[in-house]
Design a protein around this motif. Sequence first.
Motif, mmCIF file in Angstrom:
data_model
loop_
_atom_site.group_PDB
_atom_site.id
_atom_site.type_symbol
_atom_site.label_atom_id
_atom_site.label_comp_id
_atom_site.label_asym_id
_atom_site.label_seq_id
_atom_site.Cartn_x
_atom_site.Cartn_y
_atom_site.Cartn_z
ATOM 1 N N ALA A 1 0.589 -1.361 0.066
ATOM 2 C CA ALA A 1 0.446 -0.013 0.312
ATOM 3 C C ALA A 1 0.637 1.255 0.278
ATOM 4 C CB ALA A 1 -1.033 -0.239 1.207
ATOM 5 N N ILE A 2 0.549 2.453 -0.565
ATOM 6 C CA ILE A 2 1.074 3.468 -0.522
ATOM 7 C C ILE A 2 -0.481 4.190 -0.713
ATOM 8 C CG2 ILE A 2 0.889 3.597 -2.872
ATOM 9 C CD1 ILE A 2 3.967 5.377 -2.434
ATOM 10 N N VAL A 3 0.169 6.139 0.471
ATOM 11 C CA VAL A 3 -1.010 6.951 0.022
ATOM 12 C C VAL A 3 0.568 8.659 -0.699
ATOM 13 C CG1 VAL A 3 -2.166 8.222 1.357
ATOM 14 C CG2 VAL A 3 -2.131 5.747 2.262
ATOM 15 N N VAL B 1 3.116 -0.629 -6.187
ATOM 16 C CA VAL B 1 2.389 0.451 -6.116
ATOM 17 C C VAL B 1 3.363 1.465 -5.677
ATOM 18 C CG1 VAL B 1 0.654 -1.246 -4.870
ATOM 19 C CG2 VAL B 1 2.915 0.079 -3.106
ATOM 20 N N THR B 2 4.252 2.388 -5.775
ATOM 21 C CA THR B 2 5.182 3.236 -6.022
ATOM 22 C C THR B 2 4.938 3.676 -6.941
ATOM 23 O OG1 THR B 2 6.349 3.167 -4.331
ATOM 24 C CG2 THR B 2 7.126 4.287 -5.186
ATOM 25 N N GLN B 3 5.361 3.069 -8.369
ATOM 26 C CA GLN B 3 4.975 3.432 -9.371
ATOM 27 C C GLN B 3 3.620 3.931 -10.007
ATOM 28 O OE1 GLN B 3 6.998 -0.328 -10.925
ATOM 29 N NE2 GLN B 3 9.568 0.580 -10.803
ATOM 30 N N LEU B 4 2.365 2.315 -9.217
ATOM 31 C CA LEU B 4 1.297 2.702 -9.556
ATOM 32 C C LEU B 4 0.446 4.213 -8.945
ATOM 33 C CD1 LEU B 4 -0.317 -1.210 -8.957
ATOM 34 C CD2 LEU B 4 0.244 0.318 -11.015
ATOM 35 N N THR C 1 -4.508 6.828 -3.486
ATOM 36 C CA THR C 1 -4.114 5.222 -2.776
ATOM 37 C C THR C 1 -3.668 4.602 -3.453
ATOM 38 O OG1 THR C 1 -6.285 4.645 -2.474
ATOM 39 C CG2 THR C 1 -5.478 6.626 -0.909
ATOM 40 N N VAL C 2 -2.854 3.807 -3.692
ATOM 41 C CA VAL C 2 -2.802 2.569 -4.133
ATOM 42 C C VAL C 2 -2.586 0.814 -2.777
ATOM 43 C CG1 VAL C 2 -1.407 0.925 -5.473
ATOM 44 C CG2 VAL C 2 -1.532 3.333 -5.790
#
Length: 466
Positions: free
Chosen positions: A78-80, A233-236, A323-324
């Motif tokens: 996950a990332i925000v 997820v950072t790339q997304l 968010t991912v």
Amino acid sequence: MNKESNQGPTQKTRLQLFDRHTQSSDRSRGKIIVLGLALLGLFCVGLGLLFYQQRPVKPTQRVATAQPITLHTKAKYAIVIDAKTGQILGQKDANQLVGIASQTKMLTAYGVLRAVERGQIKWSDKVPINQHTDWSNKDSDTYAHLDIHAGQAIAVRALYGAMFTSSANDAALALAEYVKPKDKSQQAELQQWADELHLTGSKWYNAAGQVNRDAFDFEVKNAQPNAENKATVTQLATLAWQDLKMDPSLREYYQKLGLVYHPTPDVNKIAQTEYSKFKQQVLPNLHNADNFKFEGLKTGSTPDSGGAFTGLLKDRAGHELITVVSGAGRYTDQIERYQYTVDVANEVLEHTVPCTFTAGQTIAGAGTVVNSAVKTGKTAVVVQETKTYWVPKEAQSSNLGVYPPNKINQAPVKNGQRIVKLTPALKTEYIPNSQKTDRGLAMISTQNEATAAWWQRCFNWLFVYS
């Protein structure tokens, strides 16, 4: 004739000549000394100004530190991030490659936006559907697609919207084929787009995000049948941030309850959208006490990676977060990925507070810029665009300052003209693709100012300081 006149100058004459020579030499030495002192003075002034320019610049207020929090979501990855600046607010195993399925369509969208921006295609262009991009005979429950057939042609704008509203695979494949050079494979073009965005290590096979064997005519023959597009997820989050930067209207697509498209000029077709399903099946079952608004963007899931969603959320105060979440429950589940999305956004807001610089705001300690080119020697500035930076909750948001603006030499100045970028006094992390221009605060002038005369420019440059 006098004998002495034939013997050259007398002793007295020689002494007079020597005195005149000595006086001339003294005057020359004096001029040299004065010139030397003047040059030394100018050197000292220049050195002093150089030292003044290079001395450590103190921010208008203390420097804040805001490292991303570690998210405790049940999702595996996950990332925000802040949707405008790209500041990373929270993350969990954010640099692990994972299958991304239909989230691939965000890279295809980048390829389209890039081509439009460069004037290579137009939104109104009609994209031909051929036998390779005609998926009308495939099971629509397994392979999302439109009701379009070989020989028809659909506008770029309609296919682009279909990728986000209905996750249409045929739309993504047709667009990628239309945009790429004729002598280049779809896979190679996707990889080039990814390289441009510095998505290092990501893997790409087709524009729809299908597992290689399920891409049919777009299967990459020298790859394994189960090969799939992979990214972190950072790339997304970077992809979503880039698409939104290039096309802010993406916020409108997710709110559509039906997609209208025209396979032929006299035929109207309507497809159900992802938001329609979300509103009917997910929203009533979602625990969303803070009332986050879902503005987009793209679902995607595989049996191996589980449920996934790249979201654009807006909180009650109007702050937007990208968010991912991936590995968010079973890949067939339609609720957990959205619930985990709300959860990670809530977790960020529990630990951080926003510090917002509002458009039109004058920043204390940085309300003017030294401008040697204008008569007054200074240009008054205010914030051009509202931006938010996030600091730990234990810090006071009002303490976030900026580094003072650099001197400029710009004239004439018009009211509303962009003058300089300010850097927030914040130690934090941003997604790799965000530049200083994205992270900084653009400042615009508040009045018209005339050009200074040459002597005023010199005076301003030497003596006027903010």
